[in-house]
Motif scaffolding. Structure first.
Motif, mmCIF file in Angstrom:
data_model
loop_
_atom_site.group_PDB
_atom_site.id
_atom_site.type_symbol
_atom_site.label_atom_id
_atom_site.label_comp_id
_atom_site.label_asym_id
_atom_site.label_seq_id
_atom_site.Cartn_x
_atom_site.Cartn_y
_atom_site.Cartn_z
ATOM 1 N N ILE B 115 1.175 -0.963 -0.072
ATOM 2 C CA ILE B 115 0.132 0.117 -0.380
ATOM 3 C C ILE B 115 1.269 1.365 0.004
ATOM 4 N N GLU B 116 2.174 1.173 0.453
ATOM 5 C CA GLU B 116 2.666 2.390 0.570
ATOM 6 C C GLU B 116 3.079 2.609 -0.506
ATOM 7 N N PHE B 119 0.497 4.544 -2.661
ATOM 8 C CA PHE B 119 0.669 5.413 -1.955
ATOM 9 C C PHE B 119 1.977 6.760 -3.409
ATOM 10 N N LEU B 235 -6.331 -4.044 -5.174
ATOM 11 C CA LEU B 235 -6.687 -3.220 -4.098
ATOM 12 C C LEU B 235 -7.100 -2.355 -4.127
ATOM 13 N N GLN B 236 -7.308 -0.758 -2.830
ATOM 14 C CA GLN B 236 -7.164 0.087 -3.255
ATOM 15 C C GLN B 236 -6.992 0.902 -1.330
ATOM 16 N N PHE B 237 -6.741 1.966 -1.522
ATOM 17 C CA PHE B 237 -6.767 2.252 -0.023
ATOM 18 C C PHE B 237 -7.259 3.586 -0.150
ATOM 19 N N ASN B 238 -8.805 4.145 0.177
ATOM 20 C CA ASN B 238 -9.468 5.060 0.243
ATOM 21 C C ASN B 238 -10.656 3.843 1.213
ATOM 22 N N LEU B 239 -10.520 4.292 2.424
ATOM 23 C CA LEU B 239 -11.375 3.555 2.811
ATOM 24 C C LEU B 239 -12.791 3.752 2.982
ATOM 25 N N THR B 240 -13.089 5.659 2.051
ATOM 26 C CA THR B 240 -14.638 5.893 2.200
ATOM 27 C C THR B 240 -15.760 4.875 2.379
ATOM 28 N N GLN B 241 -16.613 5.026 3.049
ATOM 29 C CA GLN B 241 -18.108 4.081 2.356
ATOM 30 C C GLN B 241 -18.989 5.242 1.790
#
Lengths: 254, 254
Positions: B115-116, B119, B235-241
Motif C-alpha cells: 500500500i505504501e 501511495f 486493492l485500493q486505500f480509500n476507506l470512504t464508505q
C-alpha cells in the motif's frame, strides 16, 4: 448507553480524559486503552507477546477501566472478548492529539481501534483534534464539539458496525465553520528524511516534520479540515478495488 | 525492469530470499527490508525514532540492498525517497510466511508495504504463502508460482499505482487448482485469549492460535485460498464508505 473508550495516545492522555468527561454525560464509559503512547502504529496487533493488563483509576480515584500493554487494536479486542462484563453499544477512539485525515487514516492507531470495533459489528467512531502548533491543546473544548458530532451520528438510524472518522480542526485557527461530510483524500503526502551518521559511523534517517498534503482535493477531509470545518467521513474496511476486479476477471490466466 | 523487494519477515527471511531468486529472472532486484521480523504490524510507520540503515549482502556475498531497523512501510518510504538511485518500476512485498486474506489484509505488514508503494503511485504487489502446518515451507516452489502471477499482472495494461494482493495456497494441500480473482472477505475471525497470571500476580493475556475465519463468503480470497486456488485481489486505500457518505450528506447537521 454503554461506551467503550480507547485511544492511541495512552490511557492517561489528556485527550482521552477530556473526551471521557463529555461522554459520561451521555452514557456509561469504560476505558480500555494502551498503557503508553502508540501513535502511528496503524492496525498492529500483538500475536507473539503477552498483553499485560492493569485496572486504572481516574483523576478522582474512581475506577476508569484498564490499561493494556499493547496496541490500540489489541485494546478493543481484549475489551470485547475478555474485559467488559457487557458488550458496549458503541466504541469510541480518541480524542487524538493530531488529525487523522487523508492517507494518515491508514497509519493511525486511533482509526485502527475504531476499525477493530467495526470488525466486531459495533458502531465505532474515531475522533481526532488537529494541531497546528505544539501542545497544549484545548481538549476540553474539542471534546464538547466531538460529543455534539457523536450524538448526532448516534441519533440517526445507522447500520450495525457503522464506522466513522471525525476530525476537529485546530481551535487556534478561529471559530469552527461547521460540519462537513467528506470522503478521505487519497493523495500522497510530501515527506522528507534527514540523513545522519551516529557516533559509531552507522547511517540513520529521521522522518522530517514536514509531513504535509500539498494539494488536497476540495471535496475531501484534508481540505475541509484545513478550511476550519469539522469533518465526518464514513469508513469501511473492504480494500477490494471493485472496478478493477471485474476487469481482471475477464483476463486469461494460466 | 527495476524491482524494489521488501517484506515483513525480515531481510534474511527465506521467503524473501526465494522470491528474490525468481524475480532476478525478470528484472533488477534491490531489497530494502526490515532488519528483523515485523509481522502483524499493519501500516505502522516510525516518526519518533531514528531508522538505522545497513547495506546487506546475499547468500553469495553479493550486494542485495539495505536492512532498515523499522517497519515494512518505513522500508518502502526510505527506499523511494533516499536509498534507491533510480525509482523502481514495481514494488513487491513478500514472500510472506502465512496468508494475508480477509480482514488480515488490514493487520498485515506485508500488504501495508505494498500500500505504501501505491501511495507513491508505483505498481505494488503483496505476495503471501499460506501455511497449514509449522514451517519449513517450500518457498522455492511458491516463489515460482508467485513469479508466474506477477508476470501476468505486469503483462496487462494496469493503472499507475495499481495495487494487488496475491496469496499462494499451502503446497501441502495438494496441487494448485488455478488462479482466482476474488474480493477480500470482510467477515470477522474467531479469536480467543488465554488469561494467565504472572509470577508477580499481574494479569496478562496471550492471543490464542485459533485465529480462524469460520464461514467465508464463497466469492472471496479466504474461501478460494482454502479451496486450493491462488488468489489475486486488486486493492485500493480509500476507506470512504461511498454509499453512506451520500446518505449522510442529506442529514441536517447542527
Amino acid at each position: 448507553m454503554r461506551i467503550l473508550l480507547t485511544n492511541d495516545d495512552g490511557v492517561y492522555a489528556p485527550g482521552l480524559r477530556a473526551l471521557r468527561a463529555e461522554l459520561k454525560k451521555i452514557g456509561t464509559v469504560t476505558v480500555v486503552a494502551p498503557a503508553g503512547e502508540q501513535s502511528a502504529v496503524g492496525h498492529s496487533i500483538t500475536l507473539l507477546a503477552p498483553l499485560l493488563v492493569q485496572e486504572v483509576l481516574d483523576e478522582n480515584n474512581e475506577p476508569m477501566g484498564w490499561a493494556v500493554e499493547g496496541r490500540p487494536a489489541d485494546c478493543v479486542k481484549l475489551a470485547l472478548l475478555e474485559l467488559l462484563d457487557e458488550p458496549p453499544d458503541v466504541v469510541i477512539s480518541g480524542l487524538n492529539a493530531g488529525s487523522n485525515a487523508g492517507i494518515n487514516v491508514l497509519y493511525s492507531g486511533t482509526v485502527a481501534a475504531a476499525i477493530e470495533g467495526a470488525f466486531f459489528r459495533k458502531t465505532s467512531i474515531a475522533v481526532s483534534l488537529e494541531y497546528t502548533k505544539p501542545k497544549p491543546l484545548d481538549f476540553a473544548r474539542a471534546a464538547q464539539l466531538a460529543r455534539n458530532v457523536i450524538e448526532q451520528l448516534l441519533d440517526h438510524p445507522i447500520a450495525e458496525g457503522a464506522l466513522f472518522n471525525v476530525n476537529i480542526p485546530s481551535l487556534e485557527k478561529g471559530p469552527i465553520r461547521g460540519i462537513r461530510v467528506v470522503p478521505q483524500n487519497v493523495a500522497a503526502y510530501t515527506e522528507t528524511y534527514d540523513r545522519r551518521v551516529d557516533p559509531r559511523g552507522r547511517v540513520y534517517f529521521w522522518s522530517g516534520p514536514d509531513f504535509r498534503c500539498p494539494d488536497p482535493h476540495p471535496d475531501t477531509d484534508v481540505f475541509a479540515l484545513a478550511e476550519g470545518y469539522i469533518t465526518v467521513t464514513p469508513l469501511q474496511f473492504n480494500l477490494t478495488q471493485a472496478a478493477t476486479l471485474e476487469t481482471m476477471r475477464a483476463w486469461k490466466w494460466h
